[in-house]
Design a protein around this motif. Structure first.
Motif, PDB file in Angstrom:
ATOM      1  N   TYR A 164     143.602 -77.489-103.057  1.00 59.84           N
ATOM      2  CA  TYR A 164     143.620 -77.728-104.317  1.00 59.84           C
ATOM      3  C   TYR A 164     142.468 -77.398-104.798  1.00 59.84           C
ATOM      4  O   TYR A 164     142.300 -76.827-106.012  1.00 59.84           O
ATOM      5  CB  TYR A 164     143.917 -79.316-104.942  1.00 59.84           C
ATOM      6  CG  TYR A 164     145.515 -79.740-104.705  1.00 59.84           C
ATOM      7  CD1 TYR A 164     146.430 -79.054-103.868  1.00 59.84           C
ATOM      8  CD2 TYR A 164     146.037 -80.928-105.568  1.00 59.84           C
ATOM      9  CE1 TYR A 164     147.634 -79.164-103.900  1.00 59.84           C
ATOM     10  CE2 TYR A 164     147.383 -81.006-105.267  1.00 59.84           C
ATOM     11  CZ  TYR A 164     148.278 -80.547-104.609  1.00 59.84           C
ATOM     12  OH  TYR A 164     149.459 -80.639-104.298  1.00 59.84           O
ATOM     13  N   SER A 168     141.593 -74.549-107.572  1.00 62.96           N
ATOM     14  CA  SER A 168     140.794 -74.901-108.904  1.00 62.96           C
ATOM     15  C   SER A 168     139.714 -74.036-109.171  1.00 62.96           C
ATOM     16  O   SER A 168     139.663 -73.346-110.283  1.00 62.96           O
ATOM     17  CB  SER A 168     140.201 -76.412-108.938  1.00 62.96           C
ATOM     18  OG  SER A 168     139.408 -76.608-109.955  1.00 62.96           O
ATOM     19  N   MET A 175     141.098 -79.485-111.614  1.00 57.67           N
ATOM     20  CA  MET A 175     141.932 -80.258-110.561  1.00 57.67           C
ATOM     21  C   MET A 175     143.263 -80.675-111.224  1.00 57.67           C
ATOM     22  O   MET A 175     144.406 -80.234-110.541  1.00 57.67           O
ATOM     23  CB  MET A 175     141.288 -81.243-109.606  1.00 57.67           C
ATOM     24  CG  MET A 175     140.159 -80.652-108.661  1.00 57.67           C
ATOM     25  SD  MET A 175     140.917 -80.031-107.282  1.00 57.67           S
ATOM     26  CE  MET A 175     141.337 -81.467-106.319  1.00 57.67           C
ATOM     27  N   VAL A 178     145.601 -77.644-111.805  1.00 53.21           N
ATOM     28  CA  VAL A 178     146.244 -77.519-110.837  1.00 53.21           C
ATOM     29  C   VAL A 178     147.633 -78.409-110.541  1.00 53.21           C
ATOM     30  O   VAL A 178     148.656 -77.999-110.422  1.00 53.21           O
ATOM     31  CB  VAL A 178     145.274 -77.235-109.776  1.00 53.21           C
ATOM     32  CG1 VAL A 178     146.068 -77.051-108.467  1.00 53.21           C
ATOM     33  CG2 VAL A 178     144.038 -76.491-109.969  1.00 53.21           C
TER      34      VAL A 178
END
Length: 210
Positions: A164, A168, A175, A178
């Motif tokens: 993640y 990002s 985040m 995402v």
């Protein structure tokens, strides 16, 4: 704090992983075993959040181990950690319920990131493994599932094994953004996890082969 169990039959590597990962922030190694012959009892008594699972071990192998873990508690995340990158081991592990598949040449930093990210729905897969899976599904019919260009980009990065955090950074988005995109992707693909999204993306050739 994430409670982690390690299954690894090589004594030196098992001790090294225990020390390295146990020294990381937010990770606690609560047990390390040389085989998974008693995996069901281990899981019931220790209740880890993440399991790092070798494949080739004496007695019951790691594919048996992930099957039993998922039968006992499907919420536990299992990452295969192995030297095997052949199609048979990869697909049997994923079919058994593995949430990630990392080769043993994965760097400590990436291994740490994978352990943290898998609990958030990410499906960490070594790039070489992802490519083999893509090749295996190369002749499957291609479908788009009405994903936006950004969603396709993020799904591609997820399949490529990006965490993640890396997604990002690569997409220059937060985040939380995402996670929002991934939630929308899961809805469109009619899946609930990153692992399921990757499997469907590869099966229907939603993403491109690198």
């Amino acid at each position: 704090m994430l409670n982690l169990i390690i299954y690894e039959d090589k004594d030196i590597l098992r001790e090294s992983l225990s020390l390295m990962l146990g020294g990381m922030e937010d990770v606690k190694v609560i047990a390390a075993f040389s085989n998974c012959n008693t995996v069901e009892q281990d899981i019931k008594s220790l209740q880890p959040q993440v399991v790092l699972m070798d494949i080739d071990m004496p007695g019951k192998n790691g594919i048996y181990g992930v099957e039993k873990i998922k039968e006992t508690n499907p919420e536990i995340n299992v990452i295969m950690h192995t030297v095997f990158d052949d199609d048979d081991k990869i697909f049997k592990s994923l079919e058994a319920g593995a949430d990630g598949y990392l080769l043993k040449n994965t760097s400590p930093a990436k291994l740490y990131e994978a352990i943290k990210d898998v609990t958030l729905g990410s499906a960490p897969i070594s790039p070489g493994v992802a490519k083999r899976v893509l090749q295996a599904f190369h002749n499957k019919p291609k479908q788009s599932f009405d994903l936006s260009q950004r969603e396709q980009q993020i799904l591609q990065l997820l399949v490529d094994g990006y965490t993640y955090k890396r997604i990002s950074a690569e997409c220059f988005i937060a985040m939380d953004t995402v996670r929002t995109h991934l939630k929308n992707i899961y809805t469109k693909l009619q899946v609930n996890t990153g692992k399921e999204a990757i499997t469907k993306a590869l099966k229907y050739r939603i993403v491109k082969e690198n």
